[in-house]
Write a protein that holds these residues in place. Structure first.
Motif, short mmCIF file in Angstrom:
data_model
loop_
_atom_site.label_atom_id
_atom_site.label_comp_id
_atom_site.label_asym_id
_atom_site.label_seq_id
_atom_site.Cartn_x
_atom_site.Cartn_y
_atom_site.Cartn_z
N ASP A 1 0.85 -1.19 0.00
CA ASP A 1 0.00 0.00 0.00
C ASP A 1 0.88 1.25 0.00
O ASP A 1 1.73 1.43 0.89
N LYS B 1 0.08 4.32 0.61
CA LYS B 1 -0.23 5.25 1.70
C LYS B 1 0.12 4.68 3.07
O LYS B 1 0.46 5.42 3.98
N GLN C 1 2.45 1.65 4.31
CA GLN C 1 3.36 0.59 3.90
C GLN C 1 3.42 -0.59 4.86
O GLN C 1 4.18 -1.53 4.65
N HIS D 1 0.69 -2.32 5.19
CA HIS D 1 -0.33 -3.19 4.61
C HIS D 1 0.05 -3.56 3.18
O HIS D 1 0.61 -2.75 2.44
N GLU E 1 -1.06 -6.39 -0.33
CA GLU E 1 -1.83 -7.48 -0.94
C GLU E 1 -0.87 -8.61 -1.27
O GLU E 1 0.25 -8.37 -1.73
N ILE F 1 -5.20 -9.63 2.17
CA ILE F 1 -4.57 -8.38 2.61
C ILE F 1 -3.97 -8.65 3.99
O ILE F 1 -4.61 -9.26 4.85
N GLN G 1 -13.68 -2.89 -3.57
CA GLN G 1 -12.67 -2.74 -4.62
C GLN G 1 -13.17 -3.26 -5.97
O GLN G 1 -12.46 -3.20 -6.96
#
Length: 297
Positions: free
Chosen positions: A120, A122, A124, A126, A128, A170, A233
């Motif tokens: 991610d 925004k 980091q 998190h 996928e 995630i 999503q």
């Protein structure tokens, strides 16, 4: 007090409550606009009341009652907005619980391995990840994170926070050392022995989450139509066709659904059973039609 004044108050409150109840499709933005307009009206009435009282105008009492009525109307709108927000939160929680129940009874992952797909930008902590589909991950599972190098150095752990699709999840990263950062391409595994050998074929079997249309059937209408809630999503359009699955003890393909319309994360579709008498049920999963799965059927 003149009869017209209580009648005026009753009328304003009656129509205020009717206006709120009669608008179930208001979005949060529309609620905010309505609240802003109502507060501006209250400000105007307060200013008018001050001027009338300064002049000792007999209309001041009537204006005061109108002001109280408008304040009550504002309270009704704000309460309705809060109730809508609570309802949305409740439906999201119910859907997340159903995601956990979908995997209940399946073999758990004791020998899982995969890789970080993307971190991610925004947040980091998190990322996928994809993992081999002979494992079944659910929120709360924890995997070790290893560098993609010859040493296979462990740099931290990854707690699964969401697993909306079998083979995709995630996770939240916790480093062993504050200097360690998770990168796309890092390995994840239940333990080091589960990692693939150097040079071994190791690739995802499911597309990234932003390419999957995933949801759950909320309601069945007759034998042909279903209401669907899609994950946030998911990007879905009318006329798209998805597979429908039962998840009880194992994943069972029961048919397809053709999307008729989509709005605000909800959809309505026409269900076609794979077998003549198979029926869709509330809680069935709606998923992208994957080529690999088509071959297995």
């Amino acid at each position: 007090m003149k009869p017209i004044i209580p009648a005026l108050v009753f009328g304003v409150l009656f129509f205020a409550s009717r206006a709120v109840v009669a608008q179930p499709s208001l979005t949060e933005d529309l609620f905010d606009k309505q609240i802003k307009a109502q507060r501006e009206k209250i400000d105007r009435l307060e200013k008018e009341l001050m001027e009338l009282r300064a002049k000792r105008d007999p209309k001041a009492e009537e204006t005061r009652l109108r002001l109280e009525a408008e304040k009550m109307r504002l309270s009704l709108i704000e309460q309705e907005k809060l109730l809508r927000a609570m309802d949305r939160a409740s439906r999201i929680i119910d859907f997340e619980i159903s995601q956990l129940n979908a995997f209940h009874g399946l073999p758990r992952a004791t020998y899982a391995a995969g890789r970080i797909e993307k971190v991610d930008a925004k947040d980091q902590s998190h990322a996928e990840l994809w993992y081999q589909t002979d494992a079944h991950l659910v929120p709360g599972d924890e995997l070790a994170v290893f560098r993609d190098d010859a040493q296979r150095q462990q740099i931290g752990s990854l707690e699964i926070v969401s697993a909306p699709v079998h083979g995709r999840a995630i996770g939240k990263f916790t480093p062993l050392n504050p200097r360690y950062q998770m990168n796309a391409g890092d390995y994840v595994a239940s333990h080091v022995a589960a990692l693939p050998k150097p040079g071994a074929k190791f690739a995802p079997s499911t597309p990234p989450l932003d390419q999957l249309g995933v949801g759950e059937i909320d309601r069945v209408i007759g034998d042909e139509f279903v209401m669907i809630s899609f994950l946030k999503q998911t990007k879905v359009a009318a006329e798209e066709i998805f597979d429908v699955y039962h998840f009880v003890l194992q994943k069972q393909h029961i048919g397809t659904v053709r999307i008729i319309g989509v709005a605000d994360g909800k959809g309505i579709g026409e269900f076609t059973p794979a077998l003549g008498k198979t029926k869709a049920q509330r809680g069935d999963r709606v998923m992208i039609r994957l080529k690999d799965e088509a071959k297995n059927r």
